[in-house]
Design a protein around this motif. Structure first.
Motif, PDB file in Angstrom:
ATOM      1  N   TYR A  44      36.987  40.080  26.381  1.00  0.00           N
ATOM      2  CA  TYR A  44      36.504  38.888  27.071  1.00  0.00           C
ATOM      3  C   TYR A  44      35.187  39.164  27.772  1.00  0.00           C
ATOM      4  CZ  TYR A  44      41.146  36.831  26.546  1.00  0.00           C
ATOM      5  OH  TYR A  44      42.303  36.312  26.040  1.00  0.00           O
ATOM      6  N   ARG A  45      34.345  38.168  27.754  1.00  0.00           N
ATOM      7  CA  ARG A  45      33.119  38.165  28.545  1.00  0.00           C
ATOM      8  C   ARG A  45      33.126  36.818  29.269  1.00  0.00           C
ATOM      9  NH1 ARG A  45      27.840  39.888  25.814  1.00  0.00           N
ATOM     10  NH2 ARG A  45      28.807  41.833  26.363  1.00  0.00           N
ATOM     11  N   ARG A  46      33.349  36.872  30.574  1.00  0.00           N
ATOM     12  CA  ARG A  46      33.475  35.649  31.348  1.00  0.00           C
ATOM     13  C   ARG A  46      32.427  35.618  32.457  1.00  0.00           C
ATOM     14  NH1 ARG A  46      38.744  33.240  30.476  1.00  0.00           N
ATOM     15  NH2 ARG A  46      38.849  33.377  28.221  1.00  0.00           N
ATOM     16  N   ASN A  47      31.998  34.405  32.764  1.00  0.00           N
ATOM     17  CA  ASN A  47      31.041  34.190  33.847  1.00  0.00           C
ATOM     18  C   ASN A  47      31.694  33.382  34.941  1.00  0.00           C
ATOM     19  OD1 ASN A  47      28.755  35.411  32.562  1.00  0.00           O
ATOM     20  ND2 ASN A  47      28.685  33.635  31.227  1.00  0.00           N
ATOM     21  N   LYS A  48      31.303  33.664  36.152  1.00  0.00           N
ATOM     22  CA  LYS A  48      31.742  32.901  37.322  1.00  0.00           C
ATOM     23  C   LYS A  48      30.496  32.623  38.144  1.00  0.00           C
ATOM     24  CE  LYS A  48      35.012  31.284  40.015  1.00  0.00           C
ATOM     25  NZ  LYS A  48      35.943  30.263  39.604  1.00  0.00           N
ATOM     26  N   ALA A  49      30.296  31.357  38.503  1.00  0.00           N
ATOM     27  CA  ALA A  49      29.125  30.984  39.301  1.00  0.00           C
ATOM     28  C   ALA A  49      29.602  30.313  40.582  1.00  0.00           C
ATOM     29  CB  ALA A  49      28.211  30.048  38.518  1.00  0.00           C
ATOM     30  N   ARG A  88      29.186  38.219  35.896  1.00  0.00           N
ATOM     31  CA  ARG A  88      29.628  38.342  34.502  1.00  0.00           C
ATOM     32  C   ARG A  88      30.594  39.511  34.444  1.00  0.00           C
ATOM     33  NH1 ARG A  88      25.230  38.679  30.245  1.00  0.00           N
ATOM     34  NH2 ARG A  88      25.442  36.434  30.354  1.00  0.00           N
ATOM     35  N   PHE A  89      31.802  39.210  33.957  1.00  0.00           N
ATOM     36  CA  PHE A  89      32.847  40.213  33.821  1.00  0.00           C
ATOM     37  C   PHE A  89      33.074  40.497  32.345  1.00  0.00           C
ATOM     38  CE2 PHE A  89      33.622  37.867  37.686  1.00  0.00           C
ATOM     39  CZ  PHE A  89      33.918  38.857  38.608  1.00  0.00           C
ATOM     40  N   ASN A  90      33.184  41.761  31.991  1.00  0.00           N
ATOM     41  CA  ASN A  90      33.460  42.169  30.619  1.00  0.00           C
ATOM     42  C   ASN A  90      34.671  43.086  30.625  1.00  0.00           C
ATOM     43  OD1 ASN A  90      31.007  41.030  29.422  1.00  0.00           O
ATOM     44  ND2 ASN A  90      29.970  42.601  30.619  1.00  0.00           N
ATOM     45  N   GLY A  91      35.582  42.866  29.667  1.00  0.00           N
ATOM     46  CA  GLY A  91      36.743  43.734  29.584  1.00  0.00           C
ATOM     47  C   GLY A  91      37.746  43.255  28.561  1.00  0.00           C
ATOM     48  N   LEU A 128      41.614  44.888  31.654  1.00  0.00           N
ATOM     49  CA  LEU A 128      40.925  46.170  31.800  1.00  0.00           C
ATOM     50  C   LEU A 128      39.436  45.894  31.951  1.00  0.00           C
ATOM     51  CD1 LEU A 128      42.757  48.262  29.055  1.00  0.00           C
ATOM     52  CD2 LEU A 128      43.105  48.328  31.532  1.00  0.00           C
ATOM     53  N   LEU A 129      38.974  45.903  33.167  1.00  0.00           N
ATOM     54  CA  LEU A 129      37.583  45.596  33.475  1.00  0.00           C
ATOM     55  C   LEU A 129      36.684  46.733  32.990  1.00  0.00           C
ATOM     56  CD1 LEU A 129      35.738  43.562  34.965  1.00  0.00           C
ATOM     57  CD2 LEU A 129      36.112  44.916  37.032  1.00  0.00           C
ATOM     58  N   ASP A 130      35.707  46.381  32.149  1.00  0.00           N
ATOM     59  CA  ASP A 130      34.730  47.369  31.666  1.00  0.00           C
ATOM     60  C   ASP A 130      33.501  47.397  32.552  1.00  0.00           C
ATOM     61  OD1 ASP A 130      36.195  48.199  29.468  1.00  0.00           O
ATOM     62  OD2 ASP A 130      35.197  46.837  28.081  1.00  0.00           O
ATOM     63  N   ARG A 132      47.945  34.473  30.019  1.00  0.00           N
ATOM     64  CA  ARG A 132      47.578  35.880  30.245  1.00  0.00           C
ATOM     65  C   ARG A 132      46.094  36.143  30.018  1.00  0.00           C
ATOM     66  NH1 ARG A 132      50.909  37.398  33.560  1.00  0.00           N
ATOM     67  NH2 ARG A 132      50.459  39.560  33.206  1.00  0.00           N
ATOM     68  N   GLU A 133      45.297  35.075  30.039  1.00  0.00           N
ATOM     69  CA  GLU A 133      43.844  35.240  29.944  1.00  0.00           C
ATOM     70  C   GLU A 133      43.290  35.539  31.328  1.00  0.00           C
ATOM     71  OE1 GLU A 133      41.818  32.091  27.995  1.00  0.00           O
ATOM     72  OE2 GLU A 133      42.903  32.371  26.116  1.00  0.00           O
ATOM     73  N   PRO A 134      42.193  36.301  31.391  1.00  0.00           N
ATOM     74  CA  PRO A 134      41.635  36.672  32.695  1.00  0.00           C
ATOM     75  C   PRO A 134      41.046  35.469  33.434  1.00  0.00           C
ATOM     76  CG  PRO A 134      40.217  37.425  30.927  1.00  0.00           C
ATOM     77  CD  PRO A 134      41.442  36.871  30.286  1.00  0.00           C
ATOM     78  N   LEU A 135      41.222  35.497  34.748  1.00  0.00           N
ATOM     79  CA  LEU A 135      40.629  34.511  35.646  1.00  0.00           C
ATOM     80  C   LEU A 135      39.884  35.271  36.737  1.00  0.00           C
ATOM     81  CD1 LEU A 135      43.643  32.086  36.227  1.00  0.00           C
ATOM     82  CD2 LEU A 135      41.662  31.696  34.754  1.00  0.00           C
ATOM     83  N   PHE A 136      38.870  34.623  37.283  1.00  0.00           N
ATOM     84  CA  PHE A 136      38.096  35.253  38.331  1.00  0.00           C
ATOM     85  C   PHE A 136      37.970  34.263  39.469  1.00  0.00           C
ATOM     86  CE2 PHE A 136      36.911  36.864  34.220  1.00  0.00           C
ATOM     87  CZ  PHE A 136      37.257  38.196  34.385  1.00  0.00           C
ATOM     88  N   LYS A 137      38.529  34.637  40.594  1.00  0.00           N
ATOM     89  CA  LYS A 137      38.526  33.765  41.762  1.00  0.00           C
ATOM     90  C   LYS A 137      37.559  34.294  42.799  1.00  0.00           C
ATOM     91  CE  LYS A 137      43.311  32.411  41.028  1.00  0.00           C
ATOM     92  NZ  LYS A 137      44.646  32.398  41.559  1.00  0.00           N
ATOM     93  N   VAL A 138      37.152  33.383  43.687  1.00  0.00           N
ATOM     94  CA  VAL A 138      36.190  33.729  44.740  1.00  0.00           C
ATOM     95  C   VAL A 138      36.809  33.408  46.080  1.00  0.00           C
ATOM     96  CG1 VAL A 138      33.928  33.238  45.700  1.00  0.00           C
ATOM     97  CG2 VAL A 138      34.240  33.266  43.227  1.00  0.00           C
TER      98      VAL A 138
END
Length: 178
Positions: free
Chosen positions: A141-146, A130-133, A81-83, A169-175
């Motif tokens: 979770y507060r995750r960063n992707k660079a 920076r993704f928070n949710g 759930l992206l905040d 089941r942890e969030p991942l962020f792809k580019v």
């Protein structure tokens, strides 16, 4: 930056609005239905002209060869759930966004959100997100992707995809770059 083209656009819009107002009230001897028809047609013409002026303004501000466009999508199978999201380009904040339920629902159905559109010089750049949710395990979770990327002499399109690790089941962020 030369603002004359934008000032001319605003002046042109103002003049068109005045002409529409004057023409609607200056039709002496015409009945009110004819005036209403003319005013409605002028209104439609103005809306179309305004669309064209908006596109012209976008082309002036962000020529195609200097464009950087950043998009966000959510994998439909993700329970994250992206905040909020915060984007930085070369260590400068370029946009932030807080999400509502309707926006998340649209993204889950396959929607793609344009987070940023701007002009960028050619060369090497750094994008940070920076993704928070809240994850599927109710943990926050507060995750960063660079990402380091090279902008060449054509438009650059980057899509950030919110997904999950199938096992944990942890969030991942792809580019994705286009």
């Amino acid at each position: 930056m030369d603002t004359r083209p934008l000032s001319l656009l605003h002046a042109f819009r103002f003049v068109i609005a005045i002409l529409i107002s004057v023409s609607a009230f200056s039709a002496q001897g015409s009945d009110s239905q004819e005036i209403a028809k003319r005013a409605e047609q002028l209104k439609l013409d103005l809306i179309e002209l305004n669309r064209e002026l908006y596109q012209f303004e976008e082309d002036l501000l962000h020529p195609a060869n200097t464009q950087l466009a950043l998009f966000l999508s959510i994998d439909p199978d993700s329970n994250f759930l992206l905040d909020s999201v915060e984007l930085r380009l070369n260590d400068q904040i370029i946009t932030t966004h807080l999400y509502r339920e309707k926006e998340l629902a649209a993204l889950r159905k396959g929607g793609v959100q344009r987070l940023y559109l701007g002009s960028l010089a050619d060369g090497v750049h750094k994008l940070s997100a920076r993704f928070n949710g809240q994850g599927s395990n109710s943990r926050y979770y507060r995750r960063n992707k660079a990402l380091r990327f090279t902008k060449d002499d054509s438009a650059k399109f980057i899509q950030l995809v919110v997904t999950e690790n199938d096992r944990t089941r942890e969030p991942l962020f792809k580019v994705k770059q286009w």
